[in-house]
Each structure stands twice: as C-alpha cells, then as structure tokens.
Design a protein around this motif. Structure first.
Motif, short mmCIF file in Angstrom:
data_model
loop_
_atom_site.label_atom_id
_atom_site.label_comp_id
_atom_site.label_asym_id
_atom_site.label_seq_id
_atom_site.Cartn_x
_atom_site.Cartn_y
_atom_site.Cartn_z
N GLN A 94 2.53 7.93 -3.61
CA GLN A 94 1.15 8.44 -3.67
C GLN A 94 0.40 7.72 -4.78
O GLN A 94 0.74 7.84 -5.94
N GLY A 95 -0.58 6.94 -4.36
CA GLY A 95 -1.50 6.31 -5.31
C GLY A 95 -0.83 5.48 -6.39
O GLY A 95 -1.24 5.52 -7.54
N ILE A 96 0.19 4.70 -6.02
CA ILE A 96 0.84 3.94 -7.09
C ILE A 96 0.08 2.64 -7.37
O ILE A 96 -0.47 2.00 -6.48
N SER A 97 0.07 2.29 -8.63
CA SER A 97 -0.50 1.01 -9.03
C SER A 97 0.39 0.38 -10.09
O SER A 97 1.19 1.06 -10.73
N LYS A 98 0.23 -0.91 -10.22
CA LYS A 98 1.11 -1.66 -11.13
C LYS A 98 0.36 -2.85 -11.70
O LYS A 98 -0.32 -3.57 -10.97
N LEU A 124 -3.12 -8.53 -15.03
CA LEU A 124 -3.22 -8.71 -13.58
C LEU A 124 -2.80 -7.44 -12.86
O LEU A 124 -1.68 -6.96 -13.02
N GLU A 125 -3.70 -6.90 -12.05
CA GLU A 125 -3.36 -5.72 -11.27
C GLU A 125 -2.73 -6.18 -9.97
O GLU A 125 -3.42 -6.78 -9.12
N VAL A 126 -1.43 -5.95 -9.79
CA VAL A 126 -0.75 -6.46 -8.60
C VAL A 126 -0.68 -5.42 -7.50
O VAL A 126 -0.52 -5.77 -6.34
#
Lengths: 218, 272, 232
Positions: free
Chosen positions: B22-26, B31-33
């Motif tokens: 759910q809504g993962i970001s890294k 740099l937003e991958v």
C-alpha cells in the motif's frame, strides 16, 4: 616530537633529501632495468628467460638487508671500491628491478593479444609495437603497483643506515644519541616518512585519474 | 497483531491477498525510484512486471521482499507487516529474525543466480533445509535430490556452480528456493543474464510451476512468457505503475502512450 | 672459491640464527594475523565508530618503515616505561606492522563477496550469523589465502631488520661470521638460502591451502539410506 623537528630540522631535512635521492635514483634506474628484465622474462629464448627468472627469484626471495650487506662487503673483495651511498643505490636498484620486472610483466600480459596482433598486421615492427602500443598502456596499468613499489623502496631505504649512509634514519639515530630522546626523535622521523609516502600516494591517485582519458587516445 | 486492523478494510473485500503493498515509495539519495505503489497478489495468481530498464520494477520486487527497505507505505505478507513494527506510535525496523518469520512464505530467484560457489548444486539446495528447517543430512539430501529432479538436474547434483551452464545455474537456484516450500515465488529478471539458447529451459520450469498453481511475481523482459502465462501484467515507468491488466488487453490495446512506445520498440527489436 | 668448511665450523651460530628468526617470525606473524583480524572485524562490524581509526592505523603501517617502529619500541619504549627485550620488541614490531596489512587483506576479501550471495541466503531464512559463518567466511577464506601468503613472505624478509636492534637472528649471525672469518660469500649465501627455504615453505603451504579451498571437482552424492528410499 615537534621540539625535535624544530631544533634539528636542518639535519633532518638533509637526511630526508638523501633518502629521497637514494630512493628515487634507485626507482628510476630500476625502472630501466626492470623493463628490460620483463621482456627477458617473457622471451621465448630459454637462454634469456632462465637467467632472468633466476635473477628475479634471488632478489625477490631474500631480505633486502642481506642483499645490502652482501653487496657492500662483496664489492671490495672483487676489487671495486664504492662509497656507501653508491653501494646503497646499487643494491636498491638491483632489488627494485626484480620487483618492477614482475609488475611490468603482469601489466604487459594484461594487454589484449588482439591489440598486438592488430599492430603487427598493420605492419608495425615488433620493437615499435612495444614502444608505441604496449608501453604507454603498461605505465597506466602499472601505476598503482608501481606506486606501492616506490613507497616500499622509500621505507626500505631506512635500512641503508646500517652501512653509515646519513639518510633520514641515520640522522635520527645521531640526534637520538645526542639528545637522549629516542622516542620523540623516532616519532619525528616516522612523521616525515609518513608525510612523504602520503604525498606520493595522493600524487599517484591524481595521476591515475588524469591518465584514464589521456593516454588511451594520446 | 495490532497491524491487522489497518489492513482489514482494504483486503476484506477481495480474496485474501498473499502479498499486498500500500502506497510504497523508495528513494536512493535524491532519486525517487518508486512512487506510491499499490500492489496486491492473490493465491495462484501469476503477475508479470514489465517496463523499460530503470523503471523501478526490480526495486519494487526487492521492496516486496524487503531486500531494499521501502521508505513509506506498507508491505504485508499474509496480512503481516514486513520489515517494520509499531513502537510507541513510531515506525521502527523489526529484527532480522522477525523479517525472516514474515518473509518465510516467499522464495526468490535472482537475475545473476547467486548460487554459492563453494557449495555443490545439491549443497546449495540443502543448505537452508539443514540450517533453517533443521533437517538431518540424510533427510536434506533426499529432499534436495527431489527438488533437483523437479528441475531436471539430478545428474548435476555433485557439480559446483562454476561447471554448470547459466540455464542450469538458474534451475538450481529455482530448486533452492522451492526446497523451502514457498507459497509465493519472486523472480527478478530470471532470464536476463542467460544466453538466448538457454532461456527456454528456465522458462519451461517456470511454466510448469505456474501450471501447478504457484503464486508468482515475475519481473521480466520476456513478453512471450508474460502473454502466455501471466494472469495480470503490470507496466511500470519512472517508478510508477502506468497500466495494469490482463495480458490480452494490455498488449493488444495499450491505453497509455508510454506502453505503446515500449511495445513498439520491443516489436521492432524482435521482428527479425 | 666456496669454502664450505667455514659454514660447518659456524654451524652453531647459523642454527641459533635460524631458530631465532623462525620463532620470532612465527609469533610476530601470529600476532599480525590475529590483530589484523580483530581490526578488520571491528571495522566491518561498526564502520561509523571504527572505520576511521582503523583506516588511520592501516595508513601508518603503510607509511612508516618497520625499522622505525622497531627503534621506537626498543629504544623509545623505555622513556614511557616500556622496556622490551630485543626479541620481544621484534615480535611486537612485526605483529603491529603486519596487522595493518592483514586488516586490509581481510577487509578486501570480505568486501569482494557479491552482495547477492548474502541476499539469496537471507531470502531462504538463513540467519545473519549463519550467513556469516557458512556463506561469507568460507568464501573469504579462499580469497584471502594468496595475498596473505604474500604478506607473510614479506614479513619474514623484513624480519631481517631485527638484527639491527641486536637480535641474534640469521642476518646478525651471518654478519658475525663474516666479521670473524673475513669470508663474505659463504655465510651470506648460506643464510640467503635458509631465508629462501622458509619462504618457499610458506609459499608451498599457501598454495596447497588455496588448492584445497578451491577444489571444485564434481563430488559423488552419498547414496541415500534404504529407509528413505522406501518412503519415496
């Protein structure tokens, strides 16, 4: 330690200069001998490769102090009178030539055979191929191990103090025996060796970065 | 598990998901991958993730496995939060042991195999059986041989990885993962490091697995495999899910321009 | 002319030198290997705390001649209340000096194990401890044998420097024989041969170990017991 550096800096500086002169002459002379030896080692002629191999084994396989003593005591026996500093440079040269030959041999063997074939197919002579194709690349490939060797020789040059060459180590011994402050004196000497070696290492790293683009295209 | 409450609303409406994000970001540095990815995987489902290189598809898989800790959002495996836990209102990393517990149903296969070079093919398969499951040498050997049999490599059991072909290495790696009886398999570009003629043998094994009902997430460049085997295809670009759906619709009627472009480039390269 | 009789007459001095060189090198190298391991382990375990100090230590070993270190220990030590016999100073000097090099060798070996090997193991649920003992250390062992052998050989050769702080090692005793007999070649060549012998032994040992660790010929699979076959 800093007191020693301040009070005795002329003597220490002179010693350091002798250390540098001896080491760098040995490195430069050893380079010439080392390159020749490297080609000797890789020669297809047994009569050339075998003595070169024996030479390399002896100078790489025994302590440099022993080599120094042998050269220093042996030369007068055969009628050659050399000043201690010349005997020192001679020994370090003969020693580093063996190590450098191995560095170059390994560097040369890392150059793809195709490049040499391409040069030979283009009609460039074997000698020209060595000079114009192989060696410029080898110096870049071998810069890191060569730097290590320079530092090793600089460190090893400390032991020529035993044949009374007044380089940095010998000067330190003299100061230590005059001031009765061995700890401070040798720490000061250590600092000087360390400084020279660190500068050398940085310089080499800088050169290596510069050469990456430069030499490949010429 | 207090975490289950937060999950209940989102997954109770569907068939219970094995893996859910759910809504993962890294981010890697600046740099937003991965940006705000939602993902859900039902039992026996085969999902293929496609996209240009650098699109974040491998990173997504690695975040789902917690090989890369995700920065925001949540990943649940069997409704259990992976990698983080609540500690006095703050989110903190769990212990490695807890990660292992939650991740236990997941097996993973890597692009570069990552077989251990100092172990034979059989030992690669039996290592975890012995260390994690506590099997005796004899039990582990029997189990390991059965697994190698399944990927057609029983005759290579005593070989070290260096004497195996790329395809064989990848099949051993699959056997190694299967030995732990996973309920989900993650494949991270399993055929990208293989010579063209060796791809088939690995895809065959994967086909068989899918046919046997294994739940799978496959990051891949093999469009043929995706079209044939996947229940659902996800197209990613620049860290986002651009499009997803059944392979037929996705490949025949791509909605977004980026997917059309991606498919065109792929067809041009594979036409001859 | 090579006068072998000189060597026979001086056999006791030569043997004494050999014994001293051997035990001092052995203990010095042992100290270097273990201290190096400790330094590398500290640095890998907690780079934030130990990274910089260990890196500095390594630079010191690389930049300062062993002879200076020996002089510091033997002549400088007493000014801070550290009085060591020449032999002990030799062991400690070789140990401290070599440790910096070994720390780098271990670290290099450890770092060159692909990260994926660890990830693959972790995905199978193998604990970090077992990953270290079963996956990382066995692989590292193979990688570090050649450079370690090389470093041991360098240390043995450098050990000749302990003769300068008056340890009766091979080099010192050879020089004594030279001074007594006025024969230069025989004692020095004999001693050179002994050094070469020690070095050759280390090289052979390292090579054998490397071969053993690198043996990756296919192995036969142990036949399974009947009970298991019966169960399928």
């Amino acid at each position: 330690m800093f007191e020693i550096l301040l009070n005795h800096y002329p003597a220490l500086a002179e010693g350091l200069i002798i250390t540098l002169v001896v080491s760098l002459s040995a490195i430069a002379l050893g380079l010439v001998l080392g390159v020749l030896l490297a080609f000797g080692l890789m020669s297809r002629h047994r009569l050339l490769a075998w003595p070169c191999g024996l030479y390399r084994s002896f100078w790489r396989g025994t302590p440099i102090l022993l080599q120094l003593l042998l050269v220093y005591y042996l030369l007068p026996e055969v009628g050659i009178e050399l000043a201690p500093i010349s005997a020192a440079i001679l020994t370090l040269t003969l020693n580093t030539a063996a190590f450098q030959s191995e560095i170059f041999r390994s560097g040369i063997s890392h150059i793809p055979a195709g490049q040499i074939e391409a040069a030979r197919m283009a009609g460039i002579s074997a000698w020209q191929t060595r000079k114009r194709i192989i060696m410029p690349q080898v110096f870049r490939l071998t810069l890191p191990p060569l730097t290590n060797e320079i530092i090793t020789i600089l460190k090893n040059s400390s032991l020529i103090s035993v044949i009374a060459v007044t380089e940095l180590m010998r000067v330190s011994e003299q100061i230590a025996s005059r001031t009765f402050q061995p700890l401070e004196t040798y720490l000061a000497a250590a600092l000087l060796y360390l400084a020279v070696n660190l500068v050398l290492a940085r310089l080499s790293a800088y050169l290596e970065r510069r050469m990456v683009g430069g030499l490949a295209t010429e | 598990m207090p975490m289950v409450d937060t999950l209940a609303t989102s997954s109770s409406t569907r068939q219970k998901a094995i893996v859910e994000a759910q809504g993962i970001s890294k981010q890697f540095g600046d740099l937003e991958v991965l940006t705000d990815i939602d993902f859900s995987l039902s039992p026996s489902e085969v999902v293929c993730v496609i996209g240009p290189s650098g699109s974040g598809k491998s990173t997504l898989l690695r975040c789902l496995a917690f090989l890369e800790p995700y920065d925001h959002g949540s990943v649940y495996i069997d409704s259990q939060l992976l990698g983080y836990e609540d500690s006095g209102g703050k989110r903190v990393r769990t212990s490695e042991k807890r990660v292992d517990e939650v991740r236990a149903p997941v097996g993973m296969v890597f692009q570069h195999f990552h077989l251990w070079p100092h172990r034979t093919a059989l030992e690669n398969v039996t290592e975890a059986l012995r260390l994690v499951n506590g099997l005796s040498r004899r039990e582990a050997t029997a189990e390991g041989m059965a697994m190698l049999e399944q990927v057609g490599l029983a005759d290579r059991a005593g070989h070290f990885p260096e004497s195996l072909s790329g395809g064989q290495k990848q099949r051993v790696a699959i056997a190694r993962a299967l030995a732990m009886k996973p309920r989900v398999m993650f494949f991270d570009e399993p055929t990208s490091a293989l010579d063209p003629e060796l791809i088939g043998e690995v895809l065959d094994v994967m086909n068989k697995l899918a046919a046997d009902g294994m739940t799978m997430v496959v990051v891949t460049h093999e469009m043929g495999f995706a079209a044939k085997v996947a229940d659902r295809v996800i197209f990613m670009d620049q860290g986002r899910v651009v499009e997803s759906g059944a392979p037929d619709t996705l490949f025949r009627q791509p909605k977004s321009e980026r997917l059309q472009q991606f498919l065109n480039t792929w067809r041009e390269r594979h036409i001859d | 002319m090579f006068d072998i009789a000189i060597l026979w007459e001086a056999r006791e001095l030569i043997l004494q030198g050999l014994w001293n060189t051997v035990w001092i090198c052995f203990l010095g190298c042992l100290l270097a290997l273990s201290l190096g391991l400790l330094l590398a382990a500290l640095r890998l375990a907690n780079p934030q705390v130990f990274g910089y100090p260990v890196a500095c230590y390594v630079e010191l070993c690389r930049g300062i001649p062993l002879l200076i270190l020996l002089f510091l220990l033997y002549y400088g030590g007493p000014s801070i209340g550290l009085t060591l016999s020449a032999s002990v100073a030799g062991v400690v000097g070789i140990g401290l000096y070599g440790a910096g090099y070994f720390a780098e060798i271990y670290r290099g070996g450890f770092k060159s194990i692909p990260k994926g090997h660890v990830e693959a193991a972790r995905m199978l649920g193998i604990s970090p401890f077992h990953v270290l003992t079963r996956i990382q250390i066995p692989q590292m062992a193979r990688l570090i044998v050649p450079p370690s052998t090389n470093q041991l050989i360098i240390l043995v050769k450098e050990s000749a420097l302990i003769s300068i702080i008056s340890v009766n090692d091979l080099t010192k005793n050879a020089t004594s024989i030279v001074n007594e007999t006025f024969h230069v070649i025989e004692p020095y060549l004999a001693v050179a041969l002994l050094y070469w012998l020690i070095i050759e032994l280390i090289a052979r040992g390292g090579y054998a170990l490397e071969k053993r660790l690198a043996n990756r010929q296919p192995r036969p699979i142990e036949p399974l017991g009947d009970t298991l076959h019966a169960n399928g």
